[in-house]
Scaffold this active site. Structure first.
Site, PDB file in Angstrom:
ATOM      1  N   ASP A   1     -16.282 -53.135  -4.597  1.00 33.35           N
ATOM      2  CA  ASP A   1     -14.737 -52.584  -4.585  1.00 33.35           C
ATOM      3  C   ASP A   1     -14.226 -52.906  -3.778  1.00 33.35           C
ATOM      4  O   ASP A   1     -15.481 -53.429  -2.255  1.00 33.35           O
ATOM      5  CB  ASP A   1     -14.786 -50.936  -4.568  1.00 33.35           C
ATOM      6  CG  ASP A   1     -15.221 -50.587  -6.257  1.00 33.35           C
ATOM      7  OD1 ASP A   1     -15.237 -51.522  -7.141  1.00 33.35           O
ATOM      8  OD2 ASP A   1     -16.140 -48.941  -5.975  1.00 33.35           O
TER       9      ASP A   1
ATOM     10  N   ASP B   1     -11.067 -51.637 -12.091  1.00 36.63           N
ATOM     11  CA  ASP B   1     -10.810 -50.456 -11.572  1.00 36.63           C
ATOM     12  C   ASP B   1      -9.149 -50.315 -12.288  1.00 36.63           C
ATOM     13  O   ASP B   1      -8.719 -49.565 -13.058  1.00 36.63           O
ATOM     14  CB  ASP B   1     -10.961 -49.921 -10.674  1.00 36.63           C
ATOM     15  CG  ASP B   1     -12.452 -49.909 -10.595  1.00 36.63           C
ATOM     16  OD1 ASP B   1     -13.452 -49.418 -11.469  1.00 36.63           O
ATOM     17  OD2 ASP B   1     -12.184 -49.324  -9.124  1.00 36.63           O
TER      18      ASP B   1
END
Length: 161
Positions: free
Chosen positions: A123, A141
């Site tokens: 991330d 995401d």
């Protein structure tokens, strides 16, 4: 299968591959080109940073207590869900449902690949403003969230073709 439906299914498959590729290319760039510090942040613009986070749990860090088994549990669970959504995508009739399912599955596969390769999801996208900070996420995401929003809107409003 109708020819028209088959063409729609290709759009979903195209979206799946597009999201998967964009996700993996962006993660490759962050890990190998940007040279993002393992525990740090690079400001891009005043409200946006690249911030490196190795997510070993699920959304918002939930269920992180599984330790090294977490990667296996989350990968298998995500694969089963992605396979179910892929079957739904094949059977769906509405183009936006097909494409949003393709985006969700493509994002799920991108995160599954991370867990298999690294034991965690990469991330790095971090928005913040006036002391408020959103969680750090990635392209996969984003695709999953956008796809789910479209599915919910379709479910609530029952859009026609």
């Amino acid at each position: 299968m109708q020819v028209n439906h088959l063409k729609k299914w290709y759009w979903g498959l195209g979206m799946l591959f597009l999201i998967f590729l964009l996700d993996q290319i962006s993660k490759y760039c962050i890990l190998n080109i940007v040279n993002l510090p393992q525990k740090g942040s690079i400001p891009v613009i005043p409200f946006f940073n690249f911030t490196m986070v190795w997510n070993r749990a699920i959304t918002f860090g939930m269920l992180g207590q599984f330790g090294s088994w977490g990667s296996v549990i989350f990968s298998v669970s995500a694969f089963v869900i992605a396979a179910s959504l892929f079957i739904w995508m094949i059977r769906a009739r509405k183009i936006w449902v097909i494409m949003s399912l393709g985006a969700i599955v493509g994002g799920a596969l991108g995160n599954i690949l991370d867990r298999l390769r690294f034991g965690a999801v990469v991330d790095f996208i971090h928005f913040h403003v006036a002391g408020w900070s959103w969680y750090v996420f990635n392209v996969a995401d984003s695709a999953i969230v956008c796809g789910v929003i479209i599915l919910l809107m379709d479910a609530f409003f029952g859009w026609e073709e």
